[in-house]
Write a protein that holds these residues in place. Structure first.
Motif, PDB file in Angstrom:
ATOM      1  N   GLU A  87      -3.000  16.350 -14.299  1.00 55.76           N
ATOM      2  CA  GLU A  87      -3.928  15.900 -15.395  1.00 55.76           C
ATOM      3  C   GLU A  87      -5.152  16.462 -15.097  1.00 55.76           C
ATOM      4  N   SER A  88      -6.199  16.840 -16.015  1.00 53.41           N
ATOM      5  CA  SER A  88      -7.497  17.327 -15.201  1.00 53.41           C
ATOM      6  C   SER A  88      -8.653  16.217 -15.705  1.00 53.41           C
ATOM      7  N   TYR A  89      -9.372  15.853 -14.724  1.00 49.97           N
ATOM      8  CA  TYR A  89     -10.289  14.820 -15.317  1.00 49.97           C
ATOM      9  C   TYR A  89     -11.725  15.213 -14.934  1.00 49.97           C
ATOM     10  N   SER A  90     -12.592  14.485 -15.758  1.00 55.31           N
ATOM     11  CA  SER A  90     -14.045  15.029 -15.585  1.00 55.31           C
ATOM     12  C   SER A  90     -14.951  13.643 -15.824  1.00 55.31           C
TER      13      SER A  90
ATOM     14  N   VAL B 141      -0.931   4.333 -14.985  1.00 55.62           N
ATOM     15  CA  VAL B 141       0.429   4.436 -14.621  1.00 55.62           C
ATOM     16  C   VAL B 141       1.437   5.326 -15.336  1.00 55.62           C
ATOM     17  N   LEU B 142       1.122   5.236 -16.750  1.00 56.02           N
ATOM     18  CA  LEU B 142       1.993   6.101 -17.684  1.00 56.02           C
ATOM     19  C   LEU B 142       1.670   7.454 -17.432  1.00 56.02           C
ATOM     20  N   ILE B 143       0.315   8.014 -17.302  1.00 56.69           N
ATOM     21  CA  ILE B 143       0.163   9.451 -16.865  1.00 56.69           C
ATOM     22  C   ILE B 143       0.723   9.963 -15.653  1.00 56.69           C
ATOM     23  N   ASP B 144       0.552   9.091 -14.637  1.00 52.07           N
ATOM     24  CA  ASP B 144       1.082   9.174 -13.240  1.00 52.07           C
ATOM     25  C   ASP B 144       2.511   9.409 -13.654  1.00 52.07           C
ATOM     26  N   ALA B 145       3.355   8.555 -14.269  1.00 51.81           N
ATOM     27  CA  ALA B 145       4.978   8.686 -14.406  1.00 51.81           C
ATOM     28  C   ALA B 145       5.036   9.890 -15.146  1.00 51.81           C
ATOM     29  N   LEU B 146       4.426  10.351 -16.147  1.00 55.79           N
ATOM     30  CA  LEU B 146       4.726  11.522 -17.225  1.00 55.79           C
ATOM     31  C   LEU B 146       4.364  12.593 -15.923  1.00 55.79           C
ATOM     32  N   ASP B 147       3.376  12.525 -15.235  1.00 55.06           N
ATOM     33  CA  ASP B 147       3.248  14.168 -14.240  1.00 55.06           C
ATOM     34  C   ASP B 147       4.178  14.103 -13.271  1.00 55.06           C
ATOM     35  N   GLN B 148       4.715  12.737 -12.679  1.00 52.25           N
ATOM     36  CA  GLN B 148       5.639  12.997 -11.770  1.00 52.25           C
ATOM     37  C   GLN B 148       7.047  13.271 -12.468  1.00 52.25           C
ATOM     38  N   ILE B 149       7.196  12.945 -13.475  1.00 57.96           N
ATOM     39  CA  ILE B 149       8.701  13.474 -13.943  1.00 57.96           C
ATOM     40  C   ILE B 149       8.589  14.977 -14.368  1.00 57.96           C
ATOM     41  N   THR B 150       7.264  15.344 -15.017  1.00 55.49           N
ATOM     42  CA  THR B 150       7.358  16.716 -15.503  1.00 55.49           C
ATOM     43  C   THR B 150       7.014  17.656 -14.419  1.00 55.49           C
ATOM     44  N   GLY B 151       6.155  17.150 -13.268  1.00 53.01           N
ATOM     45  CA  GLY B 151       5.657  18.093 -12.318  1.00 53.01           C
ATOM     46  C   GLY B 151       4.470  18.596 -12.612  1.00 53.01           C
TER      47      GLY B 151
END
Lengths: 189, 450
Positions: free
Chosen positions: A48-51, A35-45
């Motif tokens: 994240e990269s995943y593996s 939830v936190l990374i989604d929020a950060l990504d949404q705010i900042t546009g």
């Protein structure tokens, strides 16, 4: 969420044990890693990269896929690992770890990844445009990060910060940074 | 993508039932331990070493030009570097471009018969640092990740600086943690210790002064509505604690470990003002601080072209950093507890390729190459094994990567029976079992305490 309980404020109205026992306020809890990374990504546009540790099938996560919707427990990112997302080895809830650690704080406060996210944030450019008064900036950033209006007191703090001789852009970056690092953001959003 | 601070164990909380179960198991274990204690003691390795500094010579350094000179092989093999120098140990000669290391030869031992017969960077890096062969079902962790697992947060390490640090960039093309997962990847500092400030990821943010850090921290406190309204809330208390610890890194003791201005300018000069030299100094400071594994990722040794020009340019820099590190560790009494492990993924073609486009270059050579170990209980002033007259094949006592790795584990007190958490649930140990068919000639007994 239409639940009344979920809409309650976190700051209790008084020191009332009965109110606390009956969920008179929303108890604090740290946002889950996803939830936190989604929020950060949404705010900042940003994204994240995943593996995945499992080589095939190749991990492909589209940019607009939220972290909460990752299809597989093996797909992860350093952020998710750092913030205690469960490895999904078992179905137990105790696998998840929402305890705040110094390493997490260090990441949010001072890492180049966070710095880059905030610098890239489109809101920063708009909020630091030349003719925008500090009160409007405060409102914009508060709505953007915390989804609420600032109080008069908070507006005053923001106005003061701009008077300290800092450049407008840096001021906007700092305020965004400060709100992202506030307990209000990390514990309830 | 750079990894960041995978430190601090993410342990699930233990329930009361689990605690009781574990206590019962421990009580049962005590009884069992009594039965096993005699045997276990006999097999228990001595934990003389507490830390490892790995100087990773990315690219594969030329063994003939460095620690295994062959002056009698002629110009086509040695090129212009034909006069190796005597060291302070009689009978050991090393490459002429390393006069400082020649004075420290009593502190290190040279293995001149390393072999794995693989000439690919990726596979050879994997073999040299994990001891295993690639291509199986599992990607094994390298030594640093195993040390991080066995000596890090899971084993009671409390430091705020992660237990496995890489100066300054991760190796790339190689997953250090393998199946152990990203928590055991190294923390790579980024930045350049030869520059001021040394911009360590998460610790020193470039472009943000200390005063600015303090100002914006104050701003954050002013705007922190929850912390102001309910400072007693346990969640807020935990967050404040974590924040204070983070700022210990940013503004306090943590940042000081990486701050080389705390060292005397003469000492910094002795290490050499290069990125490598100053990385050696940072490595010493980290080890002094209790960090168990530090890798200095030192690239630029893939000398396909103009090998000798590169040697003349880079070896003096390596000589300065490596020799001063050994001397400095010894002077501080740290060498006896710190292993210094020098080596790359392979050696280089003994016969020089004079023709264009190589113009005096050397290719990859996994048949035989050299490694160096020092400190942590390893005897110095020894040479193990030998290559043939032209440095092309092992002549005497082949040493395989797993032999060096196993010896390092033994010195660190990591038992070869230590289990690793295998993702498929099978039993996997830090050292391969005989049935895995990994080539080995055993521990480096010659340079280990009896």
């Amino acid at each position: 969420l239409n639940s009344h309980t979920y809409q309650l404020a976190s700051i209790p109205a008084g020191n009332n044990a009965e109110a606390a026992a009956n969920f008179g306020s929303y108890p604090l809890r740290r946002l889950d890693a996803e939830v936190l990374i989604d929020a950060l990504d949404q705010i900042t546009g940003t994204n994240e990269s995943y593996s995945s540790a499992i080589p095939e099938p190749y991990t492909f996560v589209p940019d607009n896929l939220r972290s909460i919707a990752l299809p597989d427990g093996s797909i992860s990112s350093p952020f998710l690992d750092l913030f205690g997302r469960p490895p999904c080895d078992t179905g137990l809830e105790s696998e998840r770890n929402d305890h705040i650690t110094a390493a997490q704080k260090l990441y949010l406060l001072n890492s180049s990844q966070m710095q880059r996210k905030i610098e890239q944030c489109r809101m920063i450019g708009y909020q630091s445009s030349s003719n925008r008064p500090p009160a409007d900036i405060a409102m914009g950033i508060y709505l953007g990060v915390l989804s609420r209006y600032p109080t008069a007191e908070e507006v005053a703090i923001v106005q003061d910060y701009f008077k300290s001789g800092i450049s407008k852009r840096q001021g906007v970056v700092d305020i965004t940074w400060a709100l992202i690092n506030s307990t209000e953001f990390l514990y309830r959003h | 993508m750079s990894t960041f601070l995978n430190f601090e164990a993410q342990r699930p909380r233990i329930s009361r039932r689990e605690a009781v179960r574990r206590a019962l198991l421990a009580a049962g274990g005590l009884v069992l331990a009594k039965h096993l204690s005699f045997r276990a003691f006999a097999a228990e390795p001595s934990a003389q070493a507490k830390a490892v500094i790995q100087i990773w010579m990315w690219g594969g350094p030329s063994h003939i030009d460095v620690f295994d000179p062959k002056p009698d092989a002629g110009y086509d093999y040695c090129g212009p570097l034909k006069s190796p120098i005597e060291t302070n140990v009689s009978g050991i000669r090393i490459g002429e471009l390393m006069p400082l290391l020649a004075k420290q030869a009593d502190k290190y031992s040279i293995i001149r018969s390393m072999t794995h017969d693989n000439n690919g960077h990726e596979t050879a890096s994997y073999i040299v640092q994990t001891g295993r062969q690639p291509g199986g079902r599992l990607v094994y962790p390298c030594v640093g990740a195993v040390v991080s697992k066995t000596k890090g947060y899971d084993a009671g390490y409390k430091g705020l600086i992660p237990p496995y640090v890489v100066l300054t960039e991760p190796q790339g093309r190689f997953d250090e943690a393998g199946f152990l997962g990203s928590r055991f990847r190294p923390f790579s500092t980024g930045g350049n210790p030869a520059q001021t400030p040394f911009a360590v990821e998460g610790v020193v943010a470039p472009g943000i002064t200390e005063a600015h850090q303090k100002d914006r921290r104050e701003l954050m406190h002013h705007l922190d509505s929850f912390a102001q309204a309910m400072p007693q809330d346990p969640q807020v208390v935990a967050a404040t604690q974590a924040e204070n610890m983070a700022y210990d890194m940013i503004l306090g003791d943590g940042a000081k470990v990486f701050d080389l201005s705390q060292e005397k300018p003469e000492l910094r000069e002795r290490y050499g003002k290069s990125k490598f030299g100053q990385s050696c100094l940072v490595a010493r400071r980290l080890v002094e601080h209790g960090v168990p594994y530090v890798t200095i990722n030192y690239g630029g040794w893939d000398t396909h072209k103009e090998n000798f020009q590169v040697m003349r340019r880079q070896l003096p820099e390596m000589d300065k950093g490596f020799a001063t590190l050994l001397q400095d560790l010894a002077e501080r009494g740290l060498l006896s507890s710190t292993i210094v492990w020098w080596g790359g993924e392979f050696g280089r073609t003994p016969k020089v390729q004079w023709e264009a486009p190589w113009n005096g270059g050397r290719g990859h050579w996994g048949k035989v190459f050299s490694e160096v170990v020092a400190g942590g209980g390893f005897k110095g002033g020894q040479v193990i094994g030998a290559s043939d007259a032209r440095g092309e094949e092992v002549k005497d006592h082949p040493v395989y990567p797993i032999d060096v790795i196993g010896s390092i584990y033994t010195q660190l007190g990591i038992s070869h029976q230590t289990k690793l958490p295998n993702p498929e649930g099978a039993d996997t140990y830090v050292m391969p079992r005989p049935e895995e068919g990994i080539k080995s000639t055993g521990l480096l007994k010659e340079i280990m305490p009896a």
